[in-house]
Design an enzyme around this catalytic site. Structure first.
Site, mmCIF file in Angstrom:
data_model
loop_
_atom_site.group_PDB
_atom_site.id
_atom_site.type_symbol
_atom_site.label_atom_id
_atom_site.label_comp_id
_atom_site.label_asym_id
_atom_site.label_seq_id
_atom_site.Cartn_x
_atom_site.Cartn_y
_atom_site.Cartn_z
ATOM 1 N N GLY A 309 42.622 43.828 39.900
ATOM 2 C CA GLY A 309 41.742 42.731 39.536
ATOM 3 C C GLY A 309 41.312 42.844 38.090
ATOM 4 C CB SER A 310 38.565 41.139 36.332
ATOM 5 O OG SER A 310 39.014 39.826 36.557
ATOM 6 C CB THR A 311 38.992 46.963 36.418
ATOM 7 O OG1 THR A 311 40.101 47.005 37.316
ATOM 8 C CG2 THR A 311 37.695 46.884 37.220
ATOM 9 C CB SER A 755 39.585 39.422 38.270
ATOM 10 O OG SER A 755 39.259 39.833 39.564
#
Length: 760
Positions: A309-311, A755
Site C-alpha cells: 500500500g501507500s507506505t 493507496s
C-alpha cells in the site's frame, strides 16, 4: 550269620566318590585358571572389580542463555522436577494408597484421576515383579519448584522427584517467533526447533561433564581416593540487540489491540536507524514458548510478503527528490490517472481537484505517486531506485526464514501501481531497512538482532555483530527533505497520518492501506478486508527509532458518530502508547511546553511578497508550516492576507501571479477564506448558506476575469464529514476556527485506502 556287603551298594559309593573327585578337580582347575588368566567369560576380573568400586556421575551443563541488550534473560535453563512413584511390592517406600495419590495428584498435574490410577496399578509377580517406579508422562515432567512444593505439601507416601534442567522463557508471550523454542529429540537431547533457538543451536548446545571416584561396599567414597573430573561446558551466551522494555511496550500495545479488534494478523518492528539494530519485533498470532500453544509458525515480520500500500510512496517521493524532479508546488489534477495506455487508477472515494504535489503526498494520492514515478522519473529510473533501496532482495537479517519480495513490473499498469504499493509485494523488514536511509541521512543499514555471542565458561567473544551500511540510495539533503514531508503528512490538517500526531513528540511517517487478494486471486471487498499500516520515525529529525506497525483485517467498530472506524484506529492504538512509553523510557525529553504553546498559539505574521517569485514564496510558506494557495505563475502581483497580518499556523496564504490565473478548487474553504480569495481575484463574492464551501460556479482550473461573480454554496460540516476519521483532528470541532479546513476531515486513513485503489 554272614555280613557280606551288597556289591551294588559298593559300586554306587565308588561312582559317587569318583564324581566328587572329578568335580573337585574341575573346580580346582577353574580356580587355578582364573588365578592365572584373571578373567571369566572374557571379562577381566580386575576391570570388573574396578567398575564395581568406581562410581561415575554426570555433571549437568546448561544450554546457553539468550539475553537482551542489557543482560536481561529472555531464554534460559532453570531447575525443574519430574515426579515419580515407587510401585514395587516389598519396597518399604512404595505407594500404599493408590486411590488417595491419584485423587490428590491429578488436579495438580492437570490430568484425569483415572490416568494416575492406571499408572500406579501395575501387576507384580515373583516371575515378573514389574517396574520399580513409574512416571506420569509430560504432565509430570518439567515441573517448577513451586509445583514441586505444592505436591510435597500433600505428604504422599511413595512419591519422589528427579531434579533436572528445563528451558524457560521468563516473559511468556514475548518475541516468540524470534526466540523460537526447544524440544527433546529421540536421543533425549534438547535441541532448538524454531527461531534463534534453532539457528544458533550449535552455539547454545551444552556438553555435560562427569566425575569418577572409588567407593566401598556401603557406597561411601574411599578416603584419599583419586577423582577424575571432566568439567561440564555450558552453552554460549547470546546477547541480542533487543531491549526487553521496548519489546514489552510493543507486545503490551499489540495485545490490547488484539483483544479489542481480533485481527487475523499483526506485525511490529522497531529499529535504530543509525545502526540497523532491531530493538523489538513481534508477530501475532503469537504463542508462549513455555507451553507451545502455537497456531502460526511463521515470523511474519520477515517472512510475510504482501502488497504494502501507500507506505511505498515514501520511496517514490525520495527517488523523485533525489533526481530533482519533485516540485512541491507543482499543480496536478487529482482523481484519475493513466500512463502509457494503461488502465486508469484513481484516488479512491474522493477527488480533491487541482492540488499541489506536496498536498497530494500529504493526502496519500495515488495519482501524485503515479505521476512522480512514471512521468517525472520514468519506469526504468523508478525501478533503479527501488533496487537501490534493496527492495528487490532479502535484507540479510540474521534470523531464519526471511522471504524475498516479488516484483510485478512488466505491463504499464503494473509499473504504475507499484508507485503506490499495489501489485509488487515486499516484506515489513524490507520497508524498515529502506526507511533507515531516510532516517539516517541517506545511509541504509542492514538490520540485525545478534549483538554478541560469548563463551559462557571463559568469556571469550565468539561472534560480534556490527553495523553495516548496505548502500546510500539518497543523499543526506534528500533524506532531510523526505523527513520534513513525512512530518507534514502527520502534522498538517490534510495529512493522512494525522491520527498519528502526538502532543509531546514530532512524528514523521506514511500510512498504508493495502488490499488483500482473495483465494480466487481478486481483491477482497468489505470495510475490514485491508492490511492497515504505518511506517514512520520518531522524532521527525534525528530519529531515535524507525517503526512499522501493520494490522490485517481488524474487526472495526463504529465511531462516536455511528460510522465505521477507519483502519488507522487500531494501528494508532498500537503506535501512540508504544511511542509515549518508549520515549519516556529512553529519557527523550518531550517538546517544551513553551514550544507547544508557540506552535498552537503564536501564529504566523505575513510578509510582503509582491514582486517576488511565486514559486519561491510558496516553498518558503510550506517550510514555515503554512498552506500557500497559488493562483497563476511568475511574479506576485497581489496577496491575501496583507503584509503584517498575523494568522493561525497552517492557515491558507493566497498568492496571485501575473500570468495565467486560474480558479482553485474551493471545496472545504471557510467563509472567511472564500472572502480572502474573492478579494485576491477582485471578483464579486456571492455566497449562499453558511459553513464551508461545497459547490462553486467557476470550476477549478478555469481562467478568472476580474469583476466576475463567484457563486459558492456553503454547508455546515455534517457528522459524516468526521465519521471517516474522527481522530484526524483530535476530536476537535473545526467550525470553531475561522481558518479551519474541513477538507482535512476527508484526509484520513480511509482516503489512504486509495493507496491500494482498485484498478479500473
Amino acid at each position: 550269620m554272614s555280613t557280606k556287603k551288597n556289591p551294588a551298594v559298593n559300586v554306587g559309593v565308588r561312582v559317587l566318590l569318583l564324581a566328587f573327585i572329578l568335580l573337585f578337580f574341575v573346580l580346582f582347575g577353574r580356580i587355578v585358571y582364573i588365578q592365572a588368566a584373571k578373567e571369566v567369560d572374557g571379562v577381566q576380573l580386575s576391570d570388573y572389580a574396578e567398575s564395581q568400586r568406581t562410581v561415575s556421575k554426570t555433571l549437568e551443563a546448561k544450554r546457553g542463555t539468550i539475553y537482551d541488550r542489557n543482560g536481561m534473560p529472555l531464554a534460559e535453563d532453570v531447575q525443574s522436577y519430574t515426579v515419580y512413584a515407587i510401585v514395587r511390592d516389598g519396597f518399604q517406600g512404595r505407594v500404599k494408597d493408590e486411590e488417595k495419590v491419584a485423587e490428590e495428584l491429578a488436579p495438580i498435574l492437570g490430568v484425569d484421576q483415572a490416568y494416575i490410577l492406571d499408572q500406579l496399578n501395575v501387576t507384580s509377580t515373583e516371575e515378573n515383579p514389574g517396574p520399580f517406579q513409574v512416571e506420569f508422562g509430560s504432565s509430570g515432567s518439567k515441573l517448577s519448584y513451586e509445583k514441586k512444593e505444592e505436591i510435597e505439601a500433600l505428604d504422599l507416601k511413595g512419591i519422589y522427584f528427579i531434579r533436572e534442567n528445563k528451558r524457560f522463557y521468563p516473559n511468556g508471550v514475548f518475541a516468540s517467533h524470534v526466540l523460537g523454542y526447544t524440544t527433546e529429540n529421540d536421543e533425549g537431547e534438547i535441541v532448538g526447533v524454531m527461531g534463534l533457538e534453532k539457528s544458533l543451536d550449535d552455539y547454545l548446545q551444552q556438553t555435560p561433564g562427569k566425575i569418577q571416584y572409588k567407593r566401598d561396599k556401603l557406597d561411601t567414597k574411599l578416603p584419599n581416593a583419586e577423582e577424575m573430573v571432566v568439567p561440564p561446558h555450558n552453552g554460549a551466551s547470546v546477547y541480542l540487540t533487543f531491549d526487553q522494555k521496548i519489546q514489552g511496550f510493543l507486545e503490551d500495545a499489540m495485545k490490547k489491540v488484539e483483544e479489542e479488534y481480533t485481527p487475523s494478523n499483526m506485525i511490529g518492528i522497531v529499529a535504530k536507524p543509525e545502526t540497523g539494530q532491531i530493538l523489538a519485533m513481534a508477530s501475532y498470532p503469537s504463542f508462549d514458548p513455555n507451553v507451545r500453544d502455537i497456531t502460526h509458525y511463521q515470523n511474519d515480520a520477515i517472512s510475510y510478503r504482501f502488497e504494502p500500500g501507500s507506505t511505498m510512496k515514501v520511496f517514490t517521493v525520495a527517488a523523485a527528490i533525489e533526481e530533482g524532479v519533485f516540485n512541491p508546488n507543482e499543480l496536478y489534477q487529482s482523481g484519475r490517472y493513466s500512463f502509457n495506455g494503461s488502465t486508469a487508477i484513481s484516488d479512491v472515494r474522493t477527488n480533491w481537484g487541482t492540488i499541489s504535489m506536496l498536498e497530494g503526498i500529504q493526502r496519500s494520492s495515488n495519482v501524485a505517486a503515479g505521476i512522480l514515478g512514471m512521468e517525472k522519473l520514468g519506469p526504468d529510473r523508478f525501478l533503479e531506485y527501488l533496487k537501490k533501496f534493496d527492495l528487490d532482495k532479502t535484507t540479510g537479517i540474521d534470523l531464519p526464514g526471511e522471504t524475498n519480495s516479488r516484483f510485478v513490473y512488466k505491463e504499464p499498469i503494473e509499473k504504475l501501481t507499484t508507485t503506490f504499493g499495489q501489485g509488487t509485494a515486499i516484506t515489513p523488514i524490507q520497508q524498515i531497512k529502506a526507511l533507515t536511509a531516510v532516517a539516517n541521512d541517506g545511509k541504509m543499514m542492514t538490520p540485525y538482532v545478534i549483538n554478541e555471542i560469548k563463551n559462557s565458561n571463559n568469556g571469550e567473544t565468539l561472534y560480534k555483530g556490527k553495523p553495516e551500511v548496505a548502500g546510500t540510495p539518497i543523499s543526506a539533503e534528500t533524506a532531510e527533505r523526505v523527513r520534513t514531508i513525512l512530518g507534514t503528512a502527520v502534522s498538517e490538517s490534510v495529512g493522512s497520518g494525522k491520527p498519528y500526531e502526538m502532543e509531546d513528540y514530532d512524528v514523521a511517517g506514511k500510512t498504508g492501506t493495502a488490499q488483500i487478494p482473495g483465494k480466487d486471486g481478486s481483491y477482497m471487498t468489505g470495510h475490514n478486508n485491508y492490511f492497515f499500516s504505518f511506517l514512520g520515525m520518531v522524532p521527525e529529525q534525528d530519529p531515535e527509532f524507525v517503526i512499522y506497525i501493520g494490522i490485517k483485517q481488524p474487526q472495526l467498530g463504529l465511531n462516536q458518530y455511528g460510522y465505521p472506524e477507519s483502519g488507522s484506529s487500531p494501528v494508532s492504538k498500537v503506535f501512540k502508547p508504544f511511542v509515549q512509553n518508549t520515549m519516556q523510557y529512553l529519557d527523550i525529553a518531550p517538546r517544551e511546553e513553551e514550544q507547544k504553546q508557540e506552535k498552537a498559539q503564536k501564529g504566523f505574521t505575513v510578509k510582503e511578497y509582491k514582486g517576488t517569485d511565486i514559486t519561491a514564496v510558496s516553498q518558503q510558506l510550506q517550510e514555515a508550516g503554512m498552506t500557500p494557495v497559488v493562483v497563476g505563475s511568475g511574479k506576485i502581483v497581489r496577496q491575501e492576507p496583507a503584509a503584517g497580518e498575523t494568522i493561525l499556523p497552517g492557515a491558507r496564504v493566497f498568492l496571485l501571479g501575473e500570468e495565467n490565473p486560474a480558479m482553485p478548487d474551493l471545496t472545504g474553504y471557510s467563509y472567511r477564506e472564500f472572502l480572502r480569495l474573492s478579494s485576491l481575484l477582485n471578483v464579486q463574492p456571492n455566497p449562499t448558506g453558511s459553513g464551508y464551501v461545497v459547490k462553486q460556479n467557476v470550476e477549478a482550473g478555469q481562467p478568472v476575469q476580474e469583476g466576475d461573480y463567484l457563486v459558492v454554496e456553503l454547508e455546515p460540516p455534517a457528522p459524516s464529514s468526521t465519521a471517516n476519521e474522527d481522530e484526524t483532528n483530535g476530536g476537535e470541532d473545526d467550525t470553531t476556527d475561522e481558518y479551519a479546513d474541513p477538507s482535512s476531515q476527508g484526509a484520513n486513513e480511509e482516503d489512504d485506502a486509495s493507496s491500494s485503489a482498485p484498478v479500473e
